[in-house]
Design an enzyme around this catalytic site. Structure first.
Site, PDB file in Angstrom:
ATOM      1  N   CYS A 161       3.887  -9.432  -9.104  1.00 51.89           N
ATOM      2  CA  CYS A 161       4.228  -8.036  -8.856  1.00 51.89           C
ATOM      3  C   CYS A 161       2.978  -7.196  -8.649  1.00 51.89           C
ATOM      4  O   CYS A 161       2.346  -6.756  -9.619  1.00 51.89           O
ATOM      5  CB  CYS A 161       5.047  -7.488 -10.023  1.00 51.89           C
ATOM      6  SG  CYS A 161       5.479  -5.740  -9.829  1.00 51.89           S
ATOM      7  N   CYS A 164       3.286  -3.622 -10.009  1.00 49.04           N
ATOM      8  CA  CYS A 164       3.106  -3.505 -11.457  1.00 49.04           C
ATOM      9  C   CYS A 164       1.658  -3.693 -11.869  1.00 49.04           C
ATOM     10  O   CYS A 164       1.140  -2.956 -12.721  1.00 49.04           O
ATOM     11  CB  CYS A 164       3.948  -4.562 -12.175  1.00 49.04           C
ATOM     12  SG  CYS A 164       5.643  -4.703 -11.629  1.00 49.04           S
ATOM     13  N   ASP A 165       0.994  -4.693 -11.308  1.00 54.70           N
ATOM     14  CA  ASP A 165      -0.264  -5.177 -11.879  1.00 54.70           C
ATOM     15  C   ASP A 165      -1.522  -4.900 -11.067  1.00 54.70           C
ATOM     16  O   ASP A 165      -2.625  -5.117 -11.560  1.00 54.70           O
ATOM     17  CB  ASP A 165      -0.156  -6.693 -12.120  1.00 54.70           C
ATOM     18  CG  ASP A 165       0.915  -7.029 -13.139  1.00 54.70           C
ATOM     19  OD1 ASP A 165       1.173  -6.177 -14.012  1.00 54.70           O
ATOM     20  OD2 ASP A 165       1.498  -8.122 -13.073  1.00 54.70           O
TER      21      ASP A 165
END
Length: 335
Positions: A161, A164-165
């Site tokens: 992701c 997200c990261d």
């Protein structure tokens, strides 16, 4: 994965909110008109349509939002020139909560059983929900590479992701695995964050939209390896590199990276209904133009189905069709 939790905590409900959404036992044996499985675009749209038809409905899902929550930029959903995936799914959820339907968020579907003209869904925590009809909108999940080092280093440099990261990899060298829209979007997200981006794609050409290809190829931060296969993800406590090989030669190339973003497609979350409804060779649930499966009373919508074009707007439309299909089915049964 710490970065993923930090990002998604902005949208996913907290424990006290989940407690508020715990469905209460129904009178008359707890029989629902409709069980909806999955709270992505298809599932939440189906819920709104079912509620407007006054169907006694429960929405069951392990999380809220599905794959769109992992999408940073959405520019092709009608009504919004630009919106993030989390913002759009928050709006979906807000609309769902306006209706008197029951939510069971945090429950993972484990088994769907057919009992005459009724259906019982059992969750991974042993809870059972019985209904007269079902809409399966369980979506898809990230496909793993299945190479040495991948499982061991998930959350320690290996991620699925970028939304997200990506912020966790500021100033680092990273690899993006894949050549479709997901991989290209991940690379685009990393342009302003990472130091260098290696894109490794098994196919010899891109599979993504030209506008994304142009954006990625126009950056001097990006180095592409088209027609290459990842052989290993290296590192002890954290990712330190990957080993790749060209498909047409036995030559190993080592790329020193601190992050690996795996974006090679998705797997349908259909394991709990295989053997109950028909699925195709990819594991997608086969449906007709009414979103009906081969089992009367069971409908399916969104990315978990065989419907082409995995898009948010398509999933939402299919969710509406599935709920209307279930409503029509219930009318026939009562008629």
């Amino acid at each position: 994965m710490e970065g993923k939790l930090l990002e998604l905590d902005l949208f996913l409900p907290k424990e006290e909110e989940l407690a508020e959404e715990e469905p209460q036992p129904l009178p008359g044996g707890g029989l629902y008109d409709l069980i909806i499985i999955g709270a992505g675009p298809a599932g939440m749209t189906a819920t709104v349509y079912a509620a407007r038809k006054k169907l006694r409905t429960v929405l069951i899902s392990i999380d809220l939002g599905g794959q769109p929550v992992l999408t940073s930029e959405i520019e092709n959903y009608m009504g919004y020139q630009y919106i993030t995936g989390q913002e759009l799914m928050a709006k979906f959820h807000e609309q769902v909560r306006r209706f008197p339907i029951e939510l069971a968020i945090g429950e993972e579907a484990r088994e769907l059983a057919v009992q005459g003209k009724q259906f019982t869904l059992t969750t991974s925590r042993g809870k059972k929900f019985t209904g007269r009809s079902v809409v399966i909108a369980s979506g898809k999940r990230s496909r793993p590479l299945n190479v040495p080092g991948e499982k061991e280093l998930v959350g320690r440099g290996v991620t699925y992701c970028a939304t997200c990261d990506a912020p966790l990899f500021g100033g680092m060298d990273v690899a993006v695995i894949g050549g479709g829209n997901s991989a290209l979007t991940a690379a685009a997200d990393l342009l302003s964050i990472a130091n260098r981006i290696y894109i490794v794609n098994f196919a010899p050409s891109w599979q993504g939209d030209p506008v994304l290809v142009e954006k990625v190829e126009g950056s001097d931060k990006v180095e592409k390896f088209l027609g290459y296969e990842v052989m290993e993800i290296q590192g002890k406590d954290r990712v330190s590199g990957i080993a790749i090989e060209p498909r047409e030669a036995a030559e190993t190339i080592a790329l020193p990276v601190q992050g690996v973003f795996i974006e090679i497609g998705l797997i349908p979350n259909s394991e709990f209904v295989r053997g109950v409804v028909a699925v195709n060779s990819a594991g997608e649930i086969e449906v007709d133009r009414h979103c009906q499966t081969n089992v009367p009373g069971i409908f399916a919508a969104g990315d978990v189905t065989s419907v082409p074009e995995k898009q948010i707007i398509v999933a939402a439309g299919e969710g509406a069709k599935a709920a209307l299909g279930a409503y029509g089915y219930l009318l026939e049964q009562r008629g």
